[in-house]
Design an enzyme around this catalytic site. Structure first.
Site, PDB file in Angstrom:
ATOM      1  N   ARG A 172      60.251  30.234  40.956  1.00 34.79           N
ATOM      2  CA  ARG A 172      59.940  29.149  41.892  1.00 34.79           C
ATOM      3  C   ARG A 172      59.763  27.817  41.183  1.00 34.79           C
ATOM      4  O   ARG A 172      59.582  26.800  41.841  1.00 34.79           O
ATOM      5  CB  ARG A 172      58.635  29.468  42.632  1.00 34.79           C
ATOM      6  CG  ARG A 172      58.833  30.219  43.953  1.00 34.79           C
ATOM      7  CD  ARG A 172      57.450  30.605  44.460  1.00 34.79           C
ATOM      8  NE  ARG A 172      57.340  30.645  45.881  1.00 34.79           N
ATOM      9  CZ  ARG A 172      57.081  31.768  46.575  1.00 34.79           C
ATOM     10  NH1 ARG A 172      56.979  32.917  45.966  1.00 34.79           N
ATOM     11  NH2 ARG A 172      56.941  31.724  47.868  1.00 34.79           N
ATOM     12  N   LYS A 179      63.034  35.893  53.704  1.00 36.06           N
ATOM     13  CA  LYS A 179      63.413  36.483  52.409  1.00 36.06           C
ATOM     14  C   LYS A 179      62.954  37.930  52.261  1.00 36.06           C
ATOM     15  O   LYS A 179      63.714  38.780  51.841  1.00 36.06           O
ATOM     16  CB  LYS A 179      62.785  35.693  51.246  1.00 36.06           C
ATOM     17  CG  LYS A 179      63.285  34.290  51.068  1.00 36.06           C
ATOM     18  CD  LYS A 179      62.745  33.683  49.773  1.00 36.06           C
ATOM     19  CE  LYS A 179      61.233  33.543  49.715  1.00 36.06           C
ATOM     20  NZ  LYS A 179      60.682  32.556  50.658  1.00 36.06           N
ATOM     21  N   ARG A 187      52.686  24.676  51.865  1.00 44.26           N
ATOM     22  CA  ARG A 187      53.639  25.579  51.193  1.00 44.26           C
ATOM     23  C   ARG A 187      55.064  25.038  51.309  1.00 44.26           C
ATOM     24  O   ARG A 187      55.855  25.159  50.379  1.00 44.26           O
ATOM     25  CB  ARG A 187      53.523  26.994  51.765  1.00 44.26           C
ATOM     26  CG  ARG A 187      52.212  27.663  51.337  1.00 44.26           C
ATOM     27  CD  ARG A 187      51.958  28.957  52.068  1.00 44.26           C
ATOM     28  NE  ARG A 187      52.919  29.968  51.716  1.00 44.26           N
ATOM     29  CZ  ARG A 187      53.440  30.833  52.571  1.00 44.26           C
ATOM     30  NH1 ARG A 187      53.112  30.801  53.835  1.00 44.26           N
ATOM     31  NH2 ARG A 187      54.290  31.736  52.150  1.00 44.26           N
ATOM     32  N   ARG A 216      54.164  34.855  62.413  1.00 42.86           N
ATOM     33  CA  ARG A 216      53.824  35.871  61.408  1.00 42.86           C
ATOM     34  C   ARG A 216      52.318  35.874  61.149  1.00 42.86           C
ATOM     35  O   ARG A 216      51.723  36.922  60.927  1.00 42.86           O
ATOM     36  CB  ARG A 216      54.584  35.598  60.109  1.00 42.86           C
ATOM     37  CG  ARG A 216      54.378  36.690  59.078  1.00 42.86           C
ATOM     38  CD  ARG A 216      55.252  36.497  57.861  1.00 42.86           C
ATOM     39  NE  ARG A 216      54.731  35.458  56.995  1.00 42.86           N
ATOM     40  CZ  ARG A 216      55.350  34.999  55.912  1.00 42.86           C
ATOM     41  NH1 ARG A 216      56.548  35.473  55.591  1.00 42.86           N
ATOM     42  NH2 ARG A 216      54.815  34.084  55.156  1.00 42.86           N
ATOM     43  N   ARG A 228      47.795  36.869  57.650  1.00 47.07           N
ATOM     44  CA  ARG A 228      47.713  36.434  56.253  1.00 47.07           C
ATOM     45  C   ARG A 228      46.828  35.203  56.112  1.00 47.07           C
ATOM     46  O   ARG A 228      46.928  34.272  56.889  1.00 47.07           O
ATOM     47  CB  ARG A 228      49.113  36.103  55.723  1.00 47.07           C
ATOM     48  CG  ARG A 228      49.840  37.307  55.208  1.00 47.07           C
ATOM     49  CD  ARG A 228      51.262  36.984  54.821  1.00 47.07           C
ATOM     50  NE  ARG A 228      51.386  35.816  53.929  1.00 47.07           N
ATOM     51  CZ  ARG A 228      52.477  35.590  53.200  1.00 47.07           C
ATOM     52  NH1 ARG A 228      53.476  36.437  53.210  1.00 47.07           N
ATOM     53  NH2 ARG A 228      52.543  34.524  52.441  1.00 47.07           N
TER      54      ARG A 228
HETATM   55  P1  AMP Z   1      55.331  34.652  49.190  1.00 46.69           P
HETATM   56  O1  AMP Z   1      54.890  35.913  49.809  1.00 46.69           O
HETATM   57  O2  AMP Z   1      56.568  34.814  48.350  1.00 46.69           O
HETATM   58  O3  AMP Z   1      55.455  33.522  50.166  1.00 46.69           O
HETATM   59  O4  AMP Z   1      54.177  34.211  48.162  1.00 46.69           O
HETATM   60  C1  AMP Z   1      52.846  33.988  48.590  1.00 46.69           C
HETATM   61  C2  AMP Z   1      52.109  33.125  47.577  1.00 46.69           C
HETATM   62  O5  AMP Z   1      52.056  33.792  46.310  1.00 46.69           O
HETATM   63  C3  AMP Z   1      52.736  31.776  47.264  1.00 46.69           C
HETATM   64  O6  AMP Z   1      52.417  30.789  48.229  1.00 46.69           O
HETATM   65  C4  AMP Z   1      52.142  31.480  45.901  1.00 46.69           C
HETATM   66  O7  AMP Z   1      50.783  31.076  46.004  1.00 46.69           O
HETATM   67  C5  AMP Z   1      52.161  32.852  45.250  1.00 46.69           C
HETATM   68  N1  AMP Z   1      53.437  33.080  44.541  1.00 46.69           N
HETATM   69  C6  AMP Z   1      54.401  33.990  44.849  1.00 46.69           C
HETATM   70  N2  AMP Z   1      55.416  33.912  43.999  1.00 46.69           N
HETATM   71  C7  AMP Z   1      55.104  32.931  43.115  1.00 46.69           C
HETATM   72  C8  AMP Z   1      55.775  32.356  42.007  1.00 46.69           C
HETATM   73  N3  AMP Z   1      56.988  32.778  41.631  1.00 46.69           N
HETATM   74  N4  AMP Z   1      55.140  31.372  41.320  1.00 46.69           N
HETATM   75  C9  AMP Z   1      53.915  30.944  41.677  1.00 46.69           C
HETATM   76  N5  AMP Z   1      53.247  31.417  42.737  1.00 46.69           N
HETATM   77  C10 AMP Z   1      53.827  32.403  43.459  1.00 46.69           C
END
Ligand code: AMP
Length: 191
Positions: free
Chosen positions: A88, A13, A144, A127, A133
């Site tokens: 989400r 994404k 996740r 990654r 990370r």
């Molecule tokens: P991402 O980089 O989009 O995979 O996001 C990394 C982490 O940030 C996720 O695993 C969540 O812990 C948090 N996060 C990101 N976006 C959201 C969201 N819309 N709602 C809740 N937690 C989020």
């Protein structure tokens, strides 16, 4: 253009969001990136978010919603945006509807990247090596994916009912996926 990009963790994404956003001249707004920036700076938001992120859980809706509300009110998002990683949860969908309606606009399309789950895990492990990370170890990666299936996958049906979903095969080379995305978006009816 007001776009959303959805797909499981590891679907690519973030990479695609930036290209699509550049193409349409709108900011790519990644909630994950904003959280990570706050974690890096040690802000109160970052300290709160980190607990959830490190465990592979979602940050509470209220915290996330307020952050997005502030971000899309910034001048660069006035003419449009591409949201990567938001909404989400169903509560976030409702909140986003309110935010967008309040400005007299609507969501134009929801781009859904589809990938097979085995490929996802190996992408994420790769990654993890490259980016280091904290939320990319195998246990957290699996959590996740579970949280995605439970909380986020059902949102695709919600947007599909509204006729907004544009599904694109996210497997293969980045450039090929990008081309598929542009072809799919170009064939959308003008709004
Ligand atoms: P991402 O980089 O989009 O995979 O996001 C990394 C982490 O940030 C996720 O695993 C969540 O812990 C948090 N996060 C990101 N976006 C959201 C969201 N819309 N709602 C809740 N937690 C989020």
């Amino acid at each position: 253009m007001r776009l959303l990009i959805m797909g499981p963790p590891g679907a690519g994404k973030g990479t695609q969001a930036k290209a699509v956003a550049d193409h349409f001249g709108v900011p790519a707004i990644s909630t994950g990136d904003i959280f990570r920036a706050n974690v890096g700076e040690g802000t109160p938001l970052g300290i709160e978010a980190k607990r959830y992120m490190d465990a592979g859980e979602y940050v509470p809706d209220e915290v996330t919603n307020n952050m997005v509300r502030d971000r899309i009110a910034e001048p660069d998002a006035k003419t449009g945006f591409l949201l990567d990683g938001y909404p989400r949860t169903l509560a976030q969908v409702t909140e986003l509807d309110d935010m967008v309606e309040a400005t007299g606009h609507r969501i134009d399309a929801v781009l859904c990247l589809t990938v097979d789950s085995e490929a996802l895990i190996s992408r994420l492990l790769k990654r993890a090596e490259i980016e280091g990370r904290a939320d990319d170890n195998e246990e957290v990666i699996r959590r996740r994916q579970e949280v995605y299936v439970e909380e986020t996958e059902p949102l695709i049906a919600v947007y599909a009912e509204r006729g907004l979903v544009v599904s694109v095969d996210g497997m293969g080379e980045i450039a090929d996926v990008q081309q598929r995305i542009f072809d799919a978006l170009d064939s959308l009816p003008e709004s």
